[in-house]
Motif scaffolding. Structure first.
Motif, PDB file in Angstrom:
ATOM      1  N   MET A   1       0.888  -1.263   0.079  1.00 22.86           N
ATOM      2  CA  MET A   1      -0.003  -0.062   0.063  1.00 22.86           C
ATOM      3  C   MET A   1       0.879   1.315  -0.056  1.00 22.86           C
ATOM      4  O   MET A   1       1.884   1.485   0.825  1.00 22.86           O
ATOM      5  CB  MET A   1      -0.773  -0.037   1.251  1.00 22.86           C
ATOM      6  N   GLN A   2       0.684   1.998  -0.997  1.00 23.50           N
ATOM      7  CA  GLN A   2       1.512   3.351  -1.013  1.00 23.50           C
ATOM      8  C   GLN A   2       0.571   4.743  -1.135  1.00 23.50           C
ATOM      9  O   GLN A   2      -0.568   4.509  -1.343  1.00 23.50           O
ATOM     10  CB  GLN A   2       2.369   3.344  -2.376  1.00 23.50           C
ATOM     11  N   ASN A   3       1.071   5.741  -0.817  1.00 24.26           N
ATOM     12  CA  ASN A   3       0.601   6.967  -0.900  1.00 24.26           C
ATOM     13  C   ASN A   3       0.851   7.699  -2.085  1.00 24.26           C
ATOM     14  O   ASN A   3       2.107   7.807  -2.362  1.00 24.26           O
ATOM     15  CB  ASN A   3       0.994   7.765   0.209  1.00 24.26           C
ATOM     16  N   ILE A   4       0.188   7.925  -3.101  1.00 24.71           N
ATOM     17  CA  ILE A   4      -0.111   8.696  -4.382  1.00 24.71           C
ATOM     18  C   ILE A   4      -0.388   9.756  -4.454  1.00 24.71           C
ATOM     19  O   ILE A   4      -1.559   9.821  -4.172  1.00 24.71           O
ATOM     20  CB  ILE A   4      -0.091   7.592  -5.531  1.00 24.71           C
TER      21      ILE A   4
ATOM     22  N   ASN B   1       6.839   3.154   4.446  1.00 24.72           N
ATOM     23  CA  ASN B   1       6.330   2.807   5.775  1.00 24.72           C
ATOM     24  C   ASN B   1       7.307   1.252   6.068  1.00 24.72           C
ATOM     25  O   ASN B   1       7.165   0.349   5.193  1.00 24.72           O
ATOM     26  CB  ASN B   1       4.905   2.130   5.715  1.00 24.72           C
ATOM     27  N   PHE B   2       8.203   1.475   7.105  1.00 22.52           N
ATOM     28  CA  PHE B   2       9.132   0.762   7.426  1.00 22.52           C
ATOM     29  C   PHE B   2       8.413  -0.267   8.549  1.00 22.52           C
ATOM     30  O   PHE B   2       7.878  -0.061   9.590  1.00 22.52           O
ATOM     31  CB  PHE B   2      10.428   1.150   8.077  1.00 22.52           C
TER      32      PHE B   2
ATOM     33  N   TYR C   1      11.127  -5.203  11.384  1.00 21.95           N
ATOM     34  CA  TYR C   1      12.649  -5.611  10.930  1.00 21.95           C
ATOM     35  C   TYR C   1      13.462  -4.517  10.430  1.00 21.95           C
ATOM     36  O   TYR C   1      14.589  -4.438  10.886  1.00 21.95           O
ATOM     37  CB  TYR C   1      12.715  -7.041  10.113  1.00 21.95           C
ATOM     38  N   PHE C   2      12.947  -3.660   9.473  1.00 22.98           N
ATOM     39  CA  PHE C   2      13.501  -2.564   8.957  1.00 22.98           C
ATOM     40  C   PHE C   2      13.934  -1.506   9.930  1.00 22.98           C
ATOM     41  O   PHE C   2      14.890  -0.905   9.819  1.00 22.98           O
ATOM     42  CB  PHE C   2      12.785  -2.066   7.712  1.00 22.98           C
ATOM     43  N   THR C   3      12.994  -1.231  10.846  1.00 25.73           N
ATOM     44  CA  THR C   3      13.085  -0.301  11.722  1.00 25.73           C
ATOM     45  C   THR C   3      14.189  -0.722  12.668  1.00 25.73           C
ATOM     46  O   THR C   3      15.093  -0.063  12.998  1.00 25.73           O
ATOM     47  CB  THR C   3      11.793  -0.334  12.405  1.00 25.73           C
ATOM     48  N   LEU C   4      14.399  -2.151  13.135  1.00 25.13           N
ATOM     49  CA  LEU C   4      15.379  -2.392  13.914  1.00 25.13           C
ATOM     50  C   LEU C   4      16.581  -2.279  13.468  1.00 25.13           C
ATOM     51  O   LEU C   4      17.700  -1.717  14.063  1.00 25.13           O
ATOM     52  CB  LEU C   4      15.041  -3.992  14.285  1.00 25.13           C
ATOM     53  N   VAL C   5      16.948  -2.626  12.017  1.00 24.15           N
ATOM     54  CA  VAL C   5      18.176  -2.661  11.329  1.00 24.15           C
ATOM     55  C   VAL C   5      18.564  -1.010  11.323  1.00 24.15           C
ATOM     56  O   VAL C   5      19.692  -0.924  11.888  1.00 24.15           O
ATOM     57  CB  VAL C   5      18.059  -2.890   9.968  1.00 24.15           C
ATOM     58  N   CYS C   6      17.530  -0.144  11.161  1.00 20.64           N
ATOM     59  CA  CYS C   6      17.990   1.375  11.113  1.00 20.64           C
ATOM     60  C   CYS C   6      18.070   1.907  12.540  1.00 20.64           C
ATOM     61  O   CYS C   6      19.339   2.708  12.719  1.00 20.64           O
ATOM     62  CB  CYS C   6      16.683   2.127  10.794  1.00 20.64           C
ATOM     63  N   MET C   7      17.608   1.483  13.517  1.00 22.73           N
ATOM     64  CA  MET C   7      18.254   1.652  14.938  1.00 22.73           C
ATOM     65  C   MET C   7      19.667   1.239  15.124  1.00 22.73           C
ATOM     66  O   MET C   7      20.490   2.132  15.721  1.00 22.73           O
ATOM     67  CB  MET C   7      17.160   1.145  15.961  1.00 22.73           C
ATOM     68  N   VAL C   8      19.971   0.094  14.750  1.00 26.83           N
ATOM     69  CA  VAL C   8      21.421  -0.403  15.048  1.00 26.83           C
ATOM     70  C   VAL C   8      22.279   0.425  14.226  1.00 26.83           C
ATOM     71  O   VAL C   8      23.397   0.752  14.623  1.00 26.83           O
ATOM     72  CB  VAL C   8      21.407  -1.947  14.748  1.00 26.83           C
ATOM     73  N   PHE C   9      21.762   0.628  12.882  1.00 30.23           N
ATOM     74  CA  PHE C   9      22.789   1.539  11.936  1.00 30.23           C
ATOM     75  C   PHE C   9      23.076   2.634  12.464  1.00 30.23           C
ATOM     76  O   PHE C   9      24.129   3.498  12.541  1.00 30.23           O
ATOM     77  CB  PHE C   9      22.017   1.434  10.535  1.00 30.23           C
ATOM     78  N   VAL C  10      21.984   3.484  13.301  1.00 31.05           N
ATOM     79  CA  VAL C  10      22.099   4.736  13.954  1.00 31.05           C
ATOM     80  C   VAL C  10      22.970   4.721  14.899  1.00 31.05           C
ATOM     81  O   VAL C  10      23.955   5.678  14.900  1.00 31.05           O
ATOM     82  CB  VAL C  10      20.866   5.245  14.424  1.00 31.05           C
ATOM     83  N   LEU C  11      23.092   3.561  15.868  1.00 26.46           N
ATOM     84  CA  LEU C  11      24.251   3.359  16.879  1.00 26.46           C
ATOM     85  C   LEU C  11      25.499   3.275  16.391  1.00 26.46           C
ATOM     86  O   LEU C  11      26.557   3.964  16.882  1.00 26.46           O
ATOM     87  CB  LEU C  11      23.797   2.261  17.640  1.00 26.46           C
TER      88      LEU C  11
ATOM     89  N   VAL D   1       9.243  13.244   0.538  1.00 29.72           N
ATOM     90  CA  VAL D   1       9.176  11.775   1.010  1.00 29.72           C
ATOM     91  C   VAL D   1       9.212  11.847   2.599  1.00 29.72           C
ATOM     92  O   VAL D   1       9.986  12.579   3.136  1.00 29.72           O
ATOM     93  CB  VAL D   1      10.376  10.983   0.446  1.00 29.72           C
ATOM     94  N   GLU D   2       8.399  11.027   3.061  1.00 29.94           N
ATOM     95  CA  GLU D   2       8.200  10.876   4.638  1.00 29.94           C
ATOM     96  C   GLU D   2       8.617   9.608   5.069  1.00 29.94           C
ATOM     97  O   GLU D   2       8.063   8.570   4.236  1.00 29.94           O
ATOM     98  CB  GLU D   2       6.827  11.278   5.065  1.00 29.94           C
ATOM     99  N   PHE D   3       9.315   9.281   6.118  1.00 28.23           N
ATOM    100  CA  PHE D   3       9.680   7.635   6.658  1.00 28.23           C
ATOM    101  C   PHE D   3       8.995   7.718   8.032  1.00 28.23           C
ATOM    102  O   PHE D   3       8.863   8.318   8.840  1.00 28.23           O
ATOM    103  CB  PHE D   3      11.136   7.808   6.833  1.00 28.23           C
ATOM    104  N   LYS D   4       8.163   6.270   7.734  1.00 26.13           N
ATOM    105  CA  LYS D   4       7.300   6.292   9.100  1.00 26.13           C
ATOM    106  C   LYS D   4       8.095   4.708   9.466  1.00 26.13           C
ATOM    107  O   LYS D   4       7.949   3.727   8.708  1.00 26.13           O
ATOM    108  CB  LYS D   4       5.825   5.977   8.606  1.00 26.13           C
ATOM    109  N   PHE D   5       8.277   4.751  10.717  1.00 21.05           N
ATOM    110  CA  PHE D   5       8.867   3.507  11.433  1.00 21.05           C
ATOM    111  C   PHE D   5       7.890   2.898  12.259  1.00 21.05           C
ATOM    112  O   PHE D   5       7.003   3.213  12.729  1.00 21.05           O
ATOM    113  CB  PHE D   5      10.210   3.897  12.196  1.00 21.05           C
TER     114      PHE D   5
END
Length: 455
Positions: free
Chosen positions: A1-4, A55-56, A59-69, A110-114
């Motif tokens: 599902m995407q926002n267009i 929309n993440f 799992y993708f959110t967890l990867v992003c959190m670790v990447f930020v650290l 573009v908006e990122f939603k975690f």
């Protein structure tokens, strides 16, 4: 599902991209026609379509959190200024991530939603670890000075809130900015700031920019707390010509955090035991929070306070009955990992564009808090804690967690003692007050201020 976003489709309509045909998307969405839901299928040009949100998932959110650290750690390792002021890895990495997201939002639309499902459990796990680290048996070591320092700390908590809210009222801005720029982030740091920001974002406060304000204030406080602590102690030592023990005695009978000590190994079994204790704190804390809210809906104490309290009771009950000895270092590791991941999420999801209108009131409040902390440490903390060398070291530590966090306080004191000699009393009192008492007392003080002052 995407926002267009497309001229022939209502703005913000959610549509599904079914397939791609050359330069066209085949789309599908549901709309109301004559009060009935009708499914519409059609084609749009790829060049006319604009992706409005990513929309993440979990799992993708967890990867992003670790990447930020990891990003924060990489940068801090190469920037000495960040090392000197002990800026946390999630703050550095999170701010860079937030800036990237801001640029994507402003220039690309573009908006990122975690996924936020980990957010609350991580925060509660951190505060549970603080409670589990509070051993009442160690209070005897602090003696009378612990009580005096605790009273001094409580006075500062009220003063910080009155300054924050007072400046906010004087500038005609939301008083919640003053609360977030008060003891919540100054004495509470990033963890407490994020916890209360979550509360202020919801009814009845509905302050949408609460998290952004809290993180900005806590970061400022952390930096200032590391800057002013050492100079404050040096000023007191020079002005009052205090007798110092001499740095050559730093290795004589060290206590607490003064020097590293050999620790037992963390094993899978011990790790599971510590994890079980934190899990119990989360479960009982949430149940207790729901029970209290059902009895007194107007008593709005955050859930993390209950988890912290359960941790304290559990730790000391186990110690008194000699059933289990809590592995402090292991609990601390679990708590610090939870806090780091939580802060990484909180920082990378900041809506920086909401801070622009609040910049001036925040700057005025934070400058006032920094000046207050220096004066308070010199004229109150130092005087009431004995006007001696230990009192000067305590004053430097108070600057650390009065504006930032307990680790900053410890670094301040270690810097002072490395030049002038050991202060065993300061290294017993500050960790007890800064790592445990401050969170419970601060929560009570904040609740009192919210009841007294109209928000």
């Amino acid at each position: 599902m995407q926002n267009i976003i497309y001229n022939g489709i209502p703005k913000n309509e959610k549509v599904t991209i079914i397939a791609t045909f050359g330069d066209f998307y085949k789309i599908q969405y549901t709309t109301k026609i004559n009060k009935e839901n009708v499914e519409i299928t059609g084609f749009i040009k790829k060049s006319d379509a604009k992706l409005a949100a990513f929309n993440f998932d979990f799992y993708f959110t967890l990867v992003c959190m670790v990447f930020v650290l990891l990003l924060g750690r990489y940068i801090i390792a190469r920037v000495k200024l960040l090392q000197d002021y002990n800026i946390p890895e999630p703050v550095v990495g999170g701010i860079l991530a937030a800036i990237f997201i801001l640029c994507a939002y402003q220039f690309l639309g573009v908006e990122f939603k975690f996924d936020g499902s980990l957010k609350d459990p991580l925060m509660l796990a951190f505060f549970s670890s603080i409670g589990l680290s509070a051993d009442f048996a160690s209070l005897k070591k602090g003696g009378k000075m612990l009580g005096i320092f605790l009273v001094v700390v409580v006075v500062l908590l009220f003063l910080q809130n009155f300054i924050g809210v007072g400046v906010a009222y004087a500038m005609g801005t939301n008083p919640l900015i003053g609360m977030l720029g008060g003891s919540i982030t100054m004495s509470g740091g990033h963890g407490t700031g994020a916890a209360w920001a979550a509360t202020f974002s919801d009814p009845p406060y509905n302050f949408a920019a609460a998290m952004e304000v809290a993180m900005a204030c806590a970061t400022f406080g952390l930096i200032m707390g590391g800057i002013i602590g050492g100079p404050t102690a040096r000023y007191l030592i020079k002005k009052y010509k205090l007798k110092t023990p001499g740095k050559e005695h730093n290795n004589d009978d060290p206590h607490g955090f003064e020097t590293p000590q050999k620790e037992r190994l963390i094993t899978p079994i011990s790790f599971i035991e510590s994890l079980a204790l934190i899990a119990i704190c989360l479960l009982v804390g949430n149940l207790l929070s729901d029970f209290v809210k059902s009895l007194a809906p107007s008593f709005n104490l955050p859930t993390f306070v209950y988890c912290l309290f359960v941790g304290v009771v559990l730790r000391n009950a186990l110690s008194a009955t000699n059933i289990h000895h809590v592995f402090d270092r292991e609990v601390s590791v679990l708590g610090n990992v939870s806090l780091s991941l939580f802060l990484a999420f909180a920082m990378m999801t900041l809506n920086l564009w909401e801070l622009v209108a609040l910049a001036l009131p925040m700057i005025v409040i934070l400058v006032a808090q920094a000046v207050c902390m220096v004066l308070f440490a010199i004229y109150v903390t130092f005087r009431f804690c004995g006007r001696d060398y230990d009192a000067a070291v305590l004053a430097s530590g108070h600057c650390g967690f009065g504006l930032g966090a307990t680790p900053t306080a410890m670094v301040n004191m270690q810097t002072v003692t490395s030049h002038y000699g050991p202060s065993h009393m300061a290294f017993i009192i500050v960790p007890l007050v800064g790592a445990f008492f401050i969170d419970i007392i601060n929560a009570v003080v904040i609740q009192l201020i919210l009841q007294i002052l109209p928000m």
